[in-house]
Design an enzyme around this catalytic site. Sequence first.
Site, PDB file in Angstrom:
ATOM      1  N   HIS A 146      -4.365 -75.371   3.629  1.00  0.00           N
ATOM      2  CA  HIS A 146      -5.434 -75.461   3.768  1.00  0.00           C
ATOM      3  C   HIS A 146      -5.930 -75.911   4.752  1.00  0.00           C
ATOM      4  O   HIS A 146      -7.171 -76.115   4.752  1.00  0.00           O
ATOM      5  CB  HIS A 146      -5.866 -76.172   2.370  1.00  0.00           C
ATOM      6  CG  HIS A 146      -5.323 -76.074   0.889  1.00  0.00           C
ATOM      7  ND1 HIS A 146      -6.733 -75.359   0.597  1.00  0.00           N
ATOM      8  CD2 HIS A 146      -5.226 -76.493   0.530  1.00  0.00           C
ATOM      9  CE1 HIS A 146      -6.558 -75.822  -0.498  1.00  0.00           C
ATOM     10  NE2 HIS A 146      -5.347 -76.119  -0.673  1.00  0.00           N
ATOM     11  N   ASN A 166      -8.380 -75.696  -6.794  1.00  0.00           N
ATOM     12  CA  ASN A 166      -8.862 -74.547  -6.031  1.00  0.00           C
ATOM     13  C   ASN A 166      -9.554 -73.324  -7.149  1.00  0.00           C
ATOM     14  O   ASN A 166     -10.236 -74.031  -7.951  1.00  0.00           O
ATOM     15  CB  ASN A 166      -7.307 -73.951  -6.346  1.00  0.00           C
ATOM     16  CG  ASN A 166      -6.291 -74.535  -5.453  1.00  0.00           C
ATOM     17  OD1 ASN A 166      -7.232 -74.707  -4.497  1.00  0.00           O
ATOM     18  ND2 ASN A 166      -5.156 -74.759  -5.448  1.00  0.00           N
ATOM     19  N   TYR A 170      -2.768 -87.533  -0.640  1.00  0.00           N
ATOM     20  CA  TYR A 170      -3.147 -86.871   0.560  1.00  0.00           C
ATOM     21  C   TYR A 170      -4.163 -87.841   1.163  1.00  0.00           C
ATOM     22  O   TYR A 170      -4.844 -87.930   2.514  1.00  0.00           O
ATOM     23  CB  TYR A 170      -4.687 -86.343  -0.130  1.00  0.00           C
ATOM     24  CG  TYR A 170      -4.543 -85.556  -1.678  1.00  0.00           C
ATOM     25  CD1 TYR A 170      -3.966 -84.850  -1.733  1.00  0.00           C
ATOM     26  CD2 TYR A 170      -5.349 -84.352  -0.594  1.00  0.00           C
ATOM     27  CE1 TYR A 170      -3.304 -83.634  -2.718  1.00  0.00           C
ATOM     28  CE2 TYR A 170      -5.758 -83.270  -1.237  1.00  0.00           C
ATOM     29  CZ  TYR A 170      -4.712 -82.240  -2.368  1.00  0.00           C
ATOM     30  OH  TYR A 170      -4.364 -81.377  -2.470  1.00  0.00           O
TER      31      TYR A 170
HETATM   32 FE1  HDE Z   1      -3.069 -79.964  -2.224  1.00  0.00          FE
HETATM   33  N1  HDE Z   1      -2.822 -80.998  -0.632  1.00  0.00           N
HETATM   34  N2  HDE Z   1      -1.216 -80.609  -2.818  1.00  0.00           N
HETATM   35  N3  HDE Z   1      -3.389 -78.971  -3.752  1.00  0.00           N
HETATM   36  N4  HDE Z   1      -5.101 -78.872  -1.532  1.00  0.00           N
HETATM   37  C1  HDE Z   1      -3.731 -81.004   1.141  1.00  0.00           C
HETATM   38  O1  HDE Z   1      -4.178 -82.527   2.011  1.00  0.00           O
HETATM   39  C2  HDE Z   1      -0.847 -81.536  -2.105  1.00  0.00           C
HETATM   40  C3  HDE Z   1      -2.468 -78.643  -4.704  1.00  0.00           C
HETATM   41  C4  HDE Z   1      -5.852 -79.108  -2.196  1.00  0.00           C
HETATM   42  O2  HDE Z   1     -10.427 -78.351   2.149  1.00  0.00           O
HETATM   43  C5  HDE Z   1      -3.246 -81.385   1.660  1.00  0.00           C
HETATM   44  O3  HDE Z   1      -5.610 -82.797   3.522  1.00  0.00           O
HETATM   45  C6  HDE Z   1       0.154 -81.801  -2.986  1.00  0.00           C
HETATM   46  C7  HDE Z   1      -2.617 -78.721  -5.613  1.00  0.00           C
HETATM   47  C8  HDE Z   1      -7.303 -78.264  -1.729  1.00  0.00           C
HETATM   48  O4  HDE Z   1      -9.416 -80.446   3.397  1.00  0.00           O
HETATM   49  C9  HDE Z   1      -2.229 -82.318   1.150  1.00  0.00           C
HETATM   50  C10 HDE Z   1       0.508 -81.199  -3.685  1.00  0.00           C
HETATM   51  C11 HDE Z   1      -4.154 -77.979  -6.069  1.00  0.00           C
HETATM   52  C12 HDE Z   1      -7.310 -79.462  -0.383  1.00  0.00           C
HETATM   53  C13 HDE Z   1      -2.195 -81.582  -0.392  1.00  0.00           C
HETATM   54  C14 HDE Z   1      -0.376 -80.517  -3.244  1.00  0.00           C
HETATM   55  C15 HDE Z   1      -4.814 -78.392  -4.615  1.00  0.00           C
HETATM   56  C16 HDE Z   1      -6.043 -79.201  -0.421  1.00  0.00           C
HETATM   57  C17 HDE Z   1      -3.094 -80.691   3.266  1.00  0.00           C
HETATM   58  C18 HDE Z   1       1.475 -80.977  -5.253  1.00  0.00           C
HETATM   59  C19 HDE Z   1      -5.475 -77.632  -6.501  1.00  0.00           C
HETATM   60  C20 HDE Z   1      -7.892 -78.552   0.928  1.00  0.00           C
HETATM   61  C21 HDE Z   1      -4.436 -81.227   4.010  1.00  0.00           C
HETATM   62  C22 HDE Z   1       1.291 -81.306  -5.823  1.00  0.00           C
HETATM   63  C23 HDE Z   1      -6.338 -78.770  -7.958  1.00  0.00           C
HETATM   64  C24 HDE Z   1      -8.676 -80.092   0.932  1.00  0.00           C
HETATM   65  C25 HDE Z   1      -4.794 -82.521   3.241  1.00  0.00           C
HETATM   66  C26 HDE Z   1      -9.382 -79.438   2.055  1.00  0.00           C
HETATM   67  C27 HDE Z   1      -4.871 -80.051   1.091  1.00  0.00           C
HETATM   68  C28 HDE Z   1      -0.867 -81.832  -0.537  1.00  0.00           C
HETATM   69  C29 HDE Z   1      -1.515 -79.445  -4.387  1.00  0.00           C
HETATM   70  C30 HDE Z   1      -5.342 -78.565  -4.024  1.00  0.00           C
HETATM   71  C31 HDE Z   1      -0.559 -82.380   2.223  1.00  0.00           C
HETATM   72  C32 HDE Z   1       1.671 -82.483  -1.979  1.00  0.00           C
HETATM   73  C33 HDE Z   1      -2.739 -78.660  -7.315  1.00  0.00           C
HETATM   74  C34 HDE Z   1      -8.448 -77.721  -1.986  1.00  0.00           C
HETATM   75  O5  HDE Z   1      -2.640 -83.166   1.363  1.00  0.00           O
END
Ligand code: HDE
Length: 714
Positions: free
Chosen positions: A89, A162, A376
């Site tokens: 992202h 999402n 996060y």
């Molecule tokens: Fe994320 N995801 N994610 N994700 N995600 C990040 O956090 C992670 C997942 C989502 O505008 C990271 O600040 C893991 C699902 C958004 O700043 C990180 C898993 C969904 C955003 C991270 C997921 C998301 C992130 C990278 C698997 C939808 C952007 C930078 C379990 C429900 C937020 C950050 C923004 C961002 C980890 C899966 C949505 C690395 C481990 C499912 C919208 O922490």
Amino acid sequence: MAKTPTKSSQPSRSGDADPELFELSEGGANHQQPRGTDDVMTTAQGAPVGDDQNWATAGPRGPQLLEDHIAREKIFHFDHERIPERVVHARGYGIHGHFELKRAIPEYSHAAIFNEVGEKTPTFTRFSTVAGSKGSPDVARDVRGFATKFYTKEGNWDLVGNNIPVFFIQDAIKFPDLIHAAKPAPDRAFPQAQTAHDNFWDFISLTPESMHMVMWIMSDRTIPRSFRFMEGFGVHTFRLVNAEGAAHFVKFHWKPRLGLQSVLWNEAVKINGADPDFHRRDMWDSIEAGDFPQWDLGIQVFDEDFADGFDFDVLDATKIVPEEDVPVDIIGTLTLDANVDNFFAETEQVAFCTQNIVPGIDFTEDPLLQGRNFSYLDTQLKRLGGPNFTHIPINAPRCPVRHFQQDGHMAMTNPKGRANYEPNSWNGPIDDNREPRGPRADRSRGFATYGDVATGPKVRVRSETFADHYSQARQFYVSQTPVEQTHMGNALTFELSKVERMDIRKRMIGHLRHIDEGLAKDVADGIGLDEMPPKVPAARDPITDLPESPALSIIKNGPDSFKGRKLGIYIAEGGDADIVDALKKAAENAGAMAEIVAPHIAGAALSDGEKMPAQQKIDGGPSVLYDAVAIVMGKDAAANYADDKPSIDFVNDAFAHAKFIAYVPEAVPLLEGAGVKAKMDDGFVELSGADSADGFIETCGKLRYWDRAKVKQD
Ligand code: HDE
């Protein structure tokens, strides 16, 4: 444009700054550092600068002096401007707004944000793509992030969702593999912001649980027309907890007031060349124009009984709960109404954390959500450099914050007084004159973990209830219109044709056969397979008769007006001035924007002899940037541009992308030159006079003329 009160309600952490001496930026959102009252430049230490353009040297042509603290400070700071981009992202765009509750739900949750009807809670929303790096194009085929931080009275609640309600994997431990496979390959560092490559489809074809998500990402959901026309989903099943401590399951939905809309793949590829910032520009422009996008927040609430009787496990994030089974109840509205003052300070530094919840909302044991709750916080530490990122204004709660946490990098606020531990036996409450004892936890007002029964042996297994990987993938596919199904087949064919290894291609067809044999056959034909590969063994036989869910289709949920859309009016010399004016007015009346495109950026002299200026020169304003187009030019001009490549592309692309095309009769030579004259259909509207403009804009409300045969092949 005047900013809304939303942002200015953000408190300053600089506390005792004397307003006479300091000038804070509007809203205090980003410039917490005091700025001088006049325009004399200072160093970061506040010392006035005499010369900022010449480094002190020993003689006019001599070596530079290290003692030049002004130059060194300037270069030092520049050297450290970058922070790590988000590992996923990275490409995102943030906007301030507010959430207004329309219906209280005390029966489900005691959270203040869900109980005070009419209350406006400030918000910050960041939209994003997933795979591409910070500078990647906006209209890559990708999932879009839809993350909202609610600055509630009881602390920050982050709904980090999402634009697709399911995910690729069921367990967070697989996330690094998924993302490694999707991102550029480690040896060659390409392809950027694309899934059309071997590594991605290798991982996917070995991960049957991803098949439902694959159907969504191969649909037009991953090429949205703009952030304003997308749905959002919390994805996981969460819990709402009421004042009596009773819990219900909940899924969160964002419904765009402007309706759903996507672009076509061929269009997306061209938009990325014409305007890589297409989505952020669209958002910025509409907010600056006062055209504030809105989403309704809906909840699907269900209890343990429903969960037990449901065909799938509600803790499995690869599954939806169909809206036809549990209706989405609208409880409030999100309005985005202010662009940021500074992209870095706000959009880049905003730190969403799934574990940011407030009393009245709780997690479930969804293994994806639980993993995210760890990830996060961890990632923000890396990105923002220390544990005090809640002191950064965009992350700071807008309610009182009291605790015994202290120190660390960049600590902006530390607890006052002597007590920095508990229990302690200092006397007074915080606002008393006596030595304060500091804050205390309060069971009646504070967060209470929902008392779900959770015991069992330590195991590393996937629950049997997560074993169905194809049924809802099929349900999604059969719920689409034929046009959308064609797009999905084409997307799969395109992506797999970029995969070099035949065994990966075949394995994917082996999965598609569980979803829909017709789709599998079309894709197999599309990638030139002579015979159908065998089905991949399924962990559980799919249910093939799940009912269609119309809520899953974009086209079935499209708008019926042109509101929020953009008309491109291609003018050239001699064009009818009244018609151009009428088109602009009709678009404006419908809540849409109109932009003038002309062969020259200086514009063109119209029938009234006046020169109308253009916003775009024709090769900078291709029709892919507009939702519908109109061509208004004199006969000579039309003949003149009939063999002009950008003009031909303008018409051809609008035609190929099933757009509504209005034209004045004098423009027909250009339509002929573009080769569409003989193919004109009901998607073409002749502008006989100024009074035909309103009718055209009304027609444009359907957004596309889907019957145009060519599109079905695109
Ligand atoms: Fe994320 N995801 N994610 N994700 N995600 C990040 O956090 C992670 C997942 C989502 O505008 C990271 O600040 C893991 C699902 C958004 O700043 C990180 C898993 C969904 C955003 C991270 C997921 C998301 C992130 C990278 C698997 C939808 C952007 C930078 C379990 C429900 C937020 C950050 C923004 C961002 C980890 C899966 C949505 C690395 C481990 C499912 C919208 O922490």
